[in-house]
Structure formats: C-alpha cells, structure tokens
Design a protein around this motif. Structure first.
Motif, PDB file in Angstrom:
ATOM      1  N   LYS A 152       0.832  -1.340   0.173  1.00  0.00           N
ATOM      2  CA  LYS A 152      -0.385  -0.210   0.172  1.00  0.00           C
ATOM      3  C   LYS A 152       0.980   1.044  -0.252  1.00  0.00           C
ATOM      4  N   SER A 158       3.159   0.425   7.656  1.00  0.00           N
ATOM      5  CA  SER A 158       3.920  -0.756   7.132  1.00  0.00           C
ATOM      6  C   SER A 158       2.485  -1.848   8.804  1.00  0.00           C
ATOM      7  N   ASN A 170      -1.190  -2.267   6.472  1.00  0.00           N
ATOM      8  CA  ASN A 170      -0.590  -2.242   5.373  1.00  0.00           C
ATOM      9  C   ASN A 170      -1.672  -3.364   5.246  1.00  0.00           C
TER      10      ASN A 170
END
Length: 258
Positions: A99, A245, A248
C-alpha cells in the motif's frame, strides 16, 4: 521514495508517468495547466493582499511567490496522498500489494509538477534582482527535507483515513489553517513573541523562511536549527513508515466495512 525497494520504485515511477500522461490528456491545454493553475493562485493572493489591502512591502512579490510555491507543494502532496489508499479499492484488495506505493505515486507526481513551477520561480526571482548566490548550496538540503516532510505527512494521512474517514473532511481545513499560520503572507518575525512560539510548531514556518533566506537574502540556515529540523523530519518519516507497515494487512478489511 528512494527508501523503497527497487521493484517498488519501478512500480511508483511507471504508475506516476501513466497518471501524468492521463491527466494531461484530459484537457485542451494539457500539461500547461500544471503551470497556469498555481500562477492563477499567486495572482489572486497578490491582488487581494498586495493591491486591494496594500499589505505588501517592497519585496512583497518575491516574498509571496516563494511562500506560495513552497506551500502548494506541501498541501498538494498531503491532500492527494490522503485519499490515495481509500480510493483505490481494486489494488487494496490484493493482499500482497504494498500500500506504500499508492501515496508514493502521488508524491512523485506532485513533486514533478513542483519542479516545473520551482524552475519558473527561480527565473522570476533572478529577473527581479535576486540572482544565484553561494547560499544556493543549501537549497538541495532544504528541498530534500521538505520532500521528506511532504512524504511523511502524506503517509500518515493516507494511513489513517481508511479507518477514520471523517479526517478526509478535516484535512482541507487543517491545510487552510496551516497556510495562514506558515508566514506566507507576512513575516513571522514581525509577530509578538508569544505568537511566534506557537507558530514554531508548524514545520512549514522554518521551511518557508529557509527558502526565503537562501533565495532572497543570501543567508544560510542556522546550523543548529537545521540539525534539529532534520532530526525531527527523519523521526516523523520513521513513524510514518512504521504506521503504514503495521496497518498494511488490514487496509482492505477497513475499506470493505465502510
């Protein structure tokens, strides 16, 4: 974006190029709108504050131009990144798709457009009597720090909006407030000290003043302020990368529940 893996960088550059071509093909004036639109914005602000209210000084035109060009780069990156993830359901539904690529594409596109406007700004400043000086050696550092700031703020916005969609309505107002609190239309140093201390928390105040110092006043940024600002921006970037992260794996589920 230089911190992305090579195959992710390839995706970002290819998608940004395709989007730029697609955007330019939708109007008769094509890519000229990337120049015309910010010029219109500058002309409007100059007319209101420099002509109607006569609030400007002798160097008000270059003073205003530098502030607006720099601010628009920041505002466009944050605004476009904020909806990058929430609007691309097809790619988000692919679990293995990183993403991080989506806001990176928007930052690259806005940076490319900014580079054109910034070159025009330099030419305009030179023609107004502000030629290049030795202080220009600090320009790449300031540009790099702002790019990282734009990217970090864009990542944070794009990460949070899929979970808190109301933020998409709040961001334009926050950017407008940030604009008037960044010293674009006035010198922050002319304000009372208590107000200056509040505006010091706005990272764009230092950025805009640093550009003016280098481009207009042949002054280098203060070394201690530069070090503190650089450290703060890198910390913000690390937090933004950590946030996106961690989120994600759950972006797709969050968007499906809306």
């Amino acid at each position: 974006m230089i911190f992305l893996e090579k195959h992710h960088r390839d995706i970002v550059f290819y998608k940004a190029l395709c989007n730029l071509r697609s955007e330019a093909s939708k109007t008769y004036l094509s890519f000229l709108w990337w120049v015309i639109e910010p010029l219109f914005s500058m002309a409007i602000y100059y007319f209101i504050f420099g002509v109607v209210f006569q609030r400007g000084t002798e160097d008000f035109v270059p003073f205003l131009l530098v502030g607006l060009v720099v601010w628009q780069w920041f505002a466009q990156c944050v605004s476009h990144c904020s909806v990058a993830i929430s609007q691309d359901h097809a790619l988000i539904s692919q679990v293995n798709f990183p993403k991080l690529v989506l806001p990176s594409v928007n930052v690259l596109m806005d940076t490319f457009k900014f580079s054109i406007i910034f070159c025009i700004l330099l030419i305009a400043l030179w023609s107004m009597g502000y030629p290049p000086t030795m202080a220009y050696i600090y320009l790449p550092v300031i540009l790099g720090l702002q790019l990282l700031l734009n990217y970090s703020c864009g990542l944070v916005a794009s990460s949070l909006i899929p979970f808190v969609p109301d933020l998409s309505n709040l961001i334009p107002h926050l950017l407008r407030l940030g604009m008037y609190g960044s010293g674009i239309l006035y010198a922050v140093s002319s304000l009372p000290e208590n107000i200056q201390s509040v505006l010091a928390y706005n990272p764009m105040v230092w950025i805009i003043q640093s550009y003016r110092d280098v481009l207009m006043y042949n002054q280098a940024p203060d070394a201690s302020s530069l070090a503190i600002y650089a450290g703060s921006v890198f910390c913000l970037y690390a937090l933004a990368r950590l946030l996106i992260s961690r989120l994600n794996p759950v972006f797709a589920r969050a968007l499906m529940q809306r």
